[in-house]
Design a protein around this motif. Structure first.
Motif, PDB file in Angstrom:
ATOM      1  N   GLN A  35      34.399 -45.861 -44.514  1.00  0.00           N
ATOM      2  CA  GLN A  35      33.533 -45.683 -45.681  1.00  0.00           C
ATOM      3  C   GLN A  35      34.284 -45.133 -46.884  1.00  0.00           C
ATOM      4  O   GLN A  35      33.925 -45.412 -48.023  1.00  0.00           O
ATOM      5  N   THR A  60      38.872 -48.255 -50.006  1.00  0.00           N
ATOM      6  CA  THR A  60      38.592 -49.113 -51.156  1.00  0.00           C
ATOM      7  C   THR A  60      37.766 -50.313 -50.715  1.00  0.00           C
ATOM      8  O   THR A  60      37.753 -50.677 -49.535  1.00  0.00           O
ATOM      9  N   LYS A  61      37.102 -50.936 -51.671  1.00  0.00           N
ATOM     10  CA  LYS A  61      36.310 -52.131 -51.375  1.00  0.00           C
ATOM     11  C   LYS A  61      37.196 -53.217 -50.773  1.00  0.00           C
ATOM     12  O   LYS A  61      36.792 -53.910 -49.831  1.00  0.00           O
ATOM     13  N   LYS A  62      38.408 -53.335 -51.263  1.00  0.00           N
ATOM     14  CA  LYS A  62      39.344 -54.343 -50.754  1.00  0.00           C
ATOM     15  C   LYS A  62      39.591 -54.142 -49.253  1.00  0.00           C
ATOM     16  O   LYS A  62      39.556 -55.098 -48.479  1.00  0.00           O
ATOM     17  N   ASN A  63      39.834 -52.896 -48.853  1.00  0.00           N
ATOM     18  CA  ASN A  63      40.079 -52.633 -47.422  1.00  0.00           C
ATOM     19  C   ASN A  63      38.811 -52.762 -46.591  1.00  0.00           C
ATOM     20  O   ASN A  63      38.870 -53.226 -45.459  1.00  0.00           O
ATOM     21  N   ARG A  64      37.673 -52.346 -47.152  1.00  0.00           N
ATOM     22  CA  ARG A  64      36.421 -52.546 -46.420  1.00  0.00           C
ATOM     23  C   ARG A  64      36.157 -54.040 -46.226  1.00  0.00           C
ATOM     24  O   ARG A  64      35.713 -54.456 -45.162  1.00  0.00           O
ATOM     25  N   ASP A  65      36.441 -54.846 -47.252  1.00  0.00           N
ATOM     26  CA  ASP A  65      36.289 -56.295 -47.134  1.00  0.00           C
ATOM     27  C   ASP A  65      37.216 -56.847 -46.049  1.00  0.00           C
ATOM     28  O   ASP A  65      36.834 -57.733 -45.291  1.00  0.00           O
ATOM     29  N   ASN A 100      35.611 -56.454 -43.001  1.00  0.00           N
ATOM     30  CA  ASN A 100      34.273 -57.054 -43.033  1.00  0.00           C
ATOM     31  C   ASN A 100      33.179 -56.005 -42.995  1.00  0.00           C
ATOM     32  O   ASN A 100      32.184 -56.137 -42.275  1.00  0.00           O
ATOM     33  N   LYS A 138      30.663 -53.530 -45.476  1.00  0.00           N
ATOM     34  CA  LYS A 138      30.136 -53.397 -46.850  1.00  0.00           C
ATOM     35  C   LYS A 138      30.002 -51.955 -47.236  1.00  0.00           C
ATOM     36  O   LYS A 138      29.852 -51.079 -46.471  1.00  0.00           O
TER      37      LYS A 138
END
Length: 122
Positions: free
Chosen positions: A109, A112-117, A120, A122
């Protein structure tokens, strides 16, 4: 739950690696380079089976109040880390897995958004 079961469970989580970044005693599990679990091999060999896991600060307080074998993280931030003293026999394998999942999720959580993406998530 023994150390090999914990190791297998942690390594089964997406993008997890293991290593010894601090010394030859402290086994660390990371997701995309961020720590979510630490185990002292020396203490484990001495019969003091324990694992450090990250947790939400409010959840940490509840866990510590409800379980004698969950205490503030040994050599870690007391606010964000707990030490689970597995050798005391109070915690079930399923509950330990739940707490490992929570630690992993807490770390993810904060990414970064890139690593969360990449994971997979959100």
């Amino acid at each position: 739950m023994d150390i090999e079961q914990i190791r297998t469970y942690c390594l089964g989580k997406k993008e997890t690696t293991e290593g010894f970044p601090f010394d030859q005693d402290t086994l660390v599990f990371k997701v995309l380079g961020k720590m979510f679990a630490l185990i002292s091999l020396k203490k484990w060999e001495q019969g003091e089976a324990a694992i450090n896991l990250k947790a939400n600060p409010e959840y940490s307080e509840l866990l510590r109040a409800d379980y004698n074998s969950i205490r503030p993280g040994f050599h870690m931030s007391k606010k964000h880390w707990n030490t689970l003293y597995i050798h005391e026999g109070e915690l079930t394998s399923d509950f330990i897995k739940t707490l490992i999942d929570h630690s992993y999720d807490m770390v993810v959580q904060g990414m970064t958004k890139k690593n969360r993406d990449r994971l997979n998530v959100k």
